[in-house]
Design a protein around this motif. Structure first.
Motif, PDB file in Angstrom:
ATOM      1  N   GLU A  37      36.568  41.193  47.175  1.00 31.99           N
ATOM      2  CA  GLU A  37      37.303  40.014  46.459  1.00 31.99           C
ATOM      3  C   GLU A  37      38.595  39.127  47.706  1.00 31.99           C
ATOM      4  O   GLU A  37      39.292  38.743  47.616  1.00 31.99           O
ATOM      5  CB  GLU A  37      38.235  41.753  45.821  1.00 31.99           C
ATOM      6  CG  GLU A  37      37.944  41.419  44.524  1.00 31.99           C
ATOM      7  CD  GLU A  37      37.785  41.943  43.804  1.00 31.99           C
ATOM      8  OE1 GLU A  37      38.873  42.641  42.366  1.00 31.99           O
ATOM      9  OE2 GLU A  37      39.184  43.154  43.735  1.00 31.99           O
ATOM     10  N   LEU A  40      36.975  36.375  49.457  1.00 32.52           N
ATOM     11  CA  LEU A  40      37.043  35.306  47.555  1.00 32.52           C
ATOM     12  C   LEU A  40      38.691  34.409  47.990  1.00 32.52           C
ATOM     13  O   LEU A  40      38.456  33.576  47.358  1.00 32.52           O
ATOM     14  CB  LEU A  40      36.657  35.510  46.534  1.00 32.52           C
ATOM     15  CG  LEU A  40      34.398  36.268  47.136  1.00 32.52           C
ATOM     16  CD1 LEU A  40      34.153  36.860  45.203  1.00 32.52           C
ATOM     17  CD2 LEU A  40      34.519  34.821  46.947  1.00 32.52           C
ATOM     18  N   LEU A  41      39.666  35.664  47.855  1.00 30.80           N
ATOM     19  CA  LEU A  41      40.899  35.356  47.315  1.00 30.80           C
ATOM     20  C   LEU A  41      41.440  34.599  48.662  1.00 30.80           C
ATOM     21  O   LEU A  41      42.190  33.459  48.629  1.00 30.80           O
ATOM     22  CB  LEU A  41      41.732  37.017  47.058  1.00 30.80           C
ATOM     23  CG  LEU A  41      41.795  37.350  45.787  1.00 30.80           C
ATOM     24  CD1 LEU A  41      42.841  38.229  46.245  1.00 30.80           C
ATOM     25  CD2 LEU A  41      42.006  36.268  44.937  1.00 30.80           C
ATOM     26  N   LEU A  45      39.700  30.807  45.687  1.00 29.54           N
ATOM     27  CA  LEU A  45      38.707  30.953  44.987  1.00 29.54           C
ATOM     28  C   LEU A  45      39.589  31.261  43.751  1.00 29.54           C
ATOM     29  O   LEU A  45      39.984  30.566  42.235  1.00 29.54           O
ATOM     30  CB  LEU A  45      37.408  31.773  44.919  1.00 29.54           C
ATOM     31  CG  LEU A  45      37.097  31.245  44.099  1.00 29.54           C
ATOM     32  CD1 LEU A  45      36.017  30.308  44.887  1.00 29.54           C
ATOM     33  CD2 LEU A  45      36.068  33.029  43.999  1.00 29.54           C
ATOM     34  N   THR A  50      37.309  34.984  41.081  1.00 30.42           N
ATOM     35  CA  THR A  50      37.726  36.229  42.338  1.00 30.42           C
ATOM     36  C   THR A  50      36.824  37.048  40.964  1.00 30.42           C
ATOM     37  O   THR A  50      36.025  37.495  41.142  1.00 30.42           O
ATOM     38  CB  THR A  50      38.233  35.877  42.926  1.00 30.42           C
ATOM     39  OG1 THR A  50      39.129  35.384  43.337  1.00 30.42           O
ATOM     40  CG2 THR A  50      38.213  37.751  43.677  1.00 30.42           C
ATOM     41  N   THR A  51      37.736  37.334  40.097  1.00 28.68           N
ATOM     42  CA  THR A  51      37.773  38.170  39.452  1.00 28.68           C
ATOM     43  C   THR A  51      36.481  38.378  38.396  1.00 28.68           C
ATOM     44  O   THR A  51      35.076  38.944  38.142  1.00 28.68           O
ATOM     45  CB  THR A  51      38.350  38.848  38.065  1.00 28.68           C
ATOM     46  OG1 THR A  51      39.908  38.984  39.088  1.00 28.68           O
ATOM     47  CG2 THR A  51      38.391  39.670  37.334  1.00 28.68           C
ATOM     48  N   VAL A  54      32.762  38.834  41.315  1.00 25.02           N
ATOM     49  CA  VAL A  54      33.138  40.434  41.260  1.00 25.02           C
ATOM     50  C   VAL A  54      31.930  41.039  40.367  1.00 25.02           C
ATOM     51  O   VAL A  54      31.318  41.812  40.381  1.00 25.02           O
ATOM     52  CB  VAL A  54      33.955  40.331  42.169  1.00 25.02           C
ATOM     53  CG1 VAL A  54      33.651  42.300  42.003  1.00 25.02           C
ATOM     54  CG2 VAL A  54      34.802  40.210  43.404  1.00 25.02           C
ATOM     55  N   GLY A 262      37.126  27.136  48.594  1.00 25.11           N
ATOM     56  CA  GLY A 262      36.763  27.808  47.086  1.00 25.11           C
ATOM     57  C   GLY A 262      38.761  27.108  45.992  1.00 25.11           C
ATOM     58  O   GLY A 262      38.130  27.456  45.039  1.00 25.11           O
TER      59      GLY A 262
END
Ligand code: GDP
Length: 301
Positions: A37, A40-41, A45, A50-51, A54, A262
């Motif tokens: 996470e 990605l953050l 993204l 991201t949520t 994942v 992202g």
């Protein structure tokens, strides 16, 4: 195009390498997912995407019971592609519409690369044999009109501008659209000012530019230019612009200068409009159509 792709790949390698290293081989415990996470953050993204990503990967890993590298890579590719949404229409209107020139308004905060983008886009369109007219409706800075005119001369297309500092941008935009119609051009690209210090002032000015053009003929496309290196800050700008003029497409510039690719996903998701073009450098040829497949492959390369 290969050169651009290589550059894009370089800009995104951090994301892909980091993710694959985290996801493959080892055991995926809570701490590992948190790291995924964070990665990605950090790549901009955004929280929502991201949520989603994942959650989808966790479900797949749980159901299939494998973290085999090739398999995980395949899932990651699939999920990223879904997030980028390859089904969106990414064409930029550039042919005559209903017997008049297509009108493309280019908006964005100063410094994001608006004028450069207009110049590069003009060059792309001229290479496609289009007759292009430029409108210098950023009248706040005289240098902006000069800069656009220089691009016009370089590319071989006329620039409609005012010689007066502080002239009414809407009037210049109107003149550019009229000139394009008289010349029976294919498309007119209107560059605008983007001072964000005063949101109300910007609303008034940009809104007026659009309304005044529309007294003459419709605006077919509003391209928002966003600087990829400004991350989530750019997203907030984007919201303001989309409220003021309504956006039909995004140009993400300076993607060559960031590992935070992202942002493509975040901004599309937030604004609900496609990234149509990407800027990959300062040179005249450094503008490319956004290609979702190539983008995802570059991330995972
Ligand atoms: P405007 O104020 O929005 O019109 O911005 P400009 O077009 O003047 O661009 C601001 C700066 O960003 C200039 O130095 C450009 O050369 C640079 N620039 C624009 N697009 C890109 C890009 O895709 N990559 C890089 N590295 N620089 C860019």
């Amino acid at each position: 195009l290969r050169r651009l792709r290589a550059r894009l790949a370089r800009s995104n390698t951090a994301l892909g390498k980091g993710l694959l290293a985290l996801l493959s081989g080892g055991r995926l415990d809570e701490a590992a997912w948190e790291e995924v996470e964070d990665t990605l953050l950090a790549a901009d993204l955004g929280v929502a995407a991201t949520t989603d990503l994942v959650d989808a990967l966790r479900t797949k890993v749980a159901v299939e019971g494998t973290t085999d590298e090739a398999t995980v890579r395949g899932w990651l590719r699939e999920e990223l592609l879904t997030l980028v949404d390859p089904t969106m229409d990414r064409s930029v209107v550039s042919s005559r519409v209903d017997g008049r020139p297509a009108c493309v308004l280019v908006v964005g905060v100063n410094g994001t690369g608006k004028t450069t983008t207009v110049g590069k886009l003009a060059r792309v369109l001229v290479a496609e044999d289009k007759d292009v007219v430029l409108g210098a409706a950023d009248t706040f800075r005289a240098a902006a009109a000069d800069q656009l005119q220089t691009w016009g001369e370089r590319v071989g297309v006329p620039t409609v501008r005012s010689d007066r500092d502080g002239a009414d941008p809407a009037a210049v935009a109107f003149d550019a659209v009229r000139a394009a119609a008289e010349m029976e051009a294919d498309v007119v690209l209107v560059d605008t000012a983007g001072r964000l210090q005063n949101k109300v002032g910007l609303m008034d000015e940009l809104g007026k530019v659009k309304r005044v053009i529309e007294k003459q003929s419709p605006v077919d496309e509003v391209l928002l230019v966003l600087d990829a290196t400004t991350g989530q800050n750019g997203m907030r700008q984007a919201e303001v612009f989309s409220q003021v003029v309504g956006i039909t497409g995004i140009v993400l510039t300076k993607l060559d200068g960031t590992a935070k690719g992202g942002i493509v996903v975040a901004v599309q998701r937030e604004l609900g409009v496609p990234v149509k073009l990407v800027g990959l450098g300062e040179g005249p040829d450094d503008l490319a159509p956004f290609d979702p497949e190539a983008f995802v492959d570059a991330i995972l390369d």
